[in-house]
Motif scaffolding. Sequence first.
Motif, PDB file in Angstrom:
ATOM      1  N   THR A 140     -57.512  -9.302 -60.564  1.00  0.00           N
ATOM      2  CA  THR A 140     -58.703  -9.219 -61.404  1.00  0.00           C
ATOM      3  C   THR A 140     -59.092 -10.557 -62.007  1.00  0.00           C
ATOM      4  OG1 THR A 140     -57.328  -8.544 -63.271  1.00  0.00           O
ATOM      5  CG2 THR A 140     -58.357  -6.789 -61.966  1.00  0.00           C
ATOM      6  N   ARG A 184     -63.304  -3.337 -55.827  1.00  0.00           N
ATOM      7  CA  ARG A 184     -63.502  -3.515 -57.263  1.00  0.00           C
ATOM      8  C   ARG A 184     -64.895  -3.120 -57.717  1.00  0.00           C
ATOM      9  NH1 ARG A 184     -61.338  -9.412 -58.617  1.00  0.00           N
ATOM     10  NH2 ARG A 184     -63.031  -9.242 -60.092  1.00  0.00           N
ATOM     11  N   ARG A 201     -60.706   1.777 -65.907  1.00  0.00           N
ATOM     12  CA  ARG A 201     -61.037   1.672 -64.485  1.00  0.00           C
ATOM     13  C   ARG A 201     -60.659   2.906 -63.671  1.00  0.00           C
ATOM     14  NH1 ARG A 201     -64.668  -1.442 -62.684  1.00  0.00           N
ATOM     15  NH2 ARG A 201     -63.573  -1.845 -60.764  1.00  0.00           N
TER      16      ARG A 201
END
Length: 111
Positions: free
Chosen positions: A3, A38, A72
């Motif tokens: 990330t 993502r 997430r």
Amino acid sequence: MFTDEVRYNDMHAMKRIGTAWQEIVATGVPGAYHLNARTPQDYRRLAAFIAERPEVTDIAFEFKTGAAWRTRLPFHVAELVQLAARVGRPLNLVMIVASRSRRRSRRPSTV
């Protein structure tokens, strides 16, 4: 994928995963296609890739690191459900989960 990396590293990793999967399966070794995504666009690209390849019957997703974050996790679960609909056929899902993610997942292992 990390990330805290620049985006083009993610894109390279996704390409490398697809290439490696194709090479492994071409030798006759069965394997689940490992999803790395993502963004919603990442999932759309993966759906197109999988839809064009009926040999993809199994997918794997890792919920141990970034995808397991509370903020997430719902995003990835929703995208995995949409992925199956976009592909237009059932897919077997292999989940690699952290213990906190596993408790939230009550669905069968097919998406």
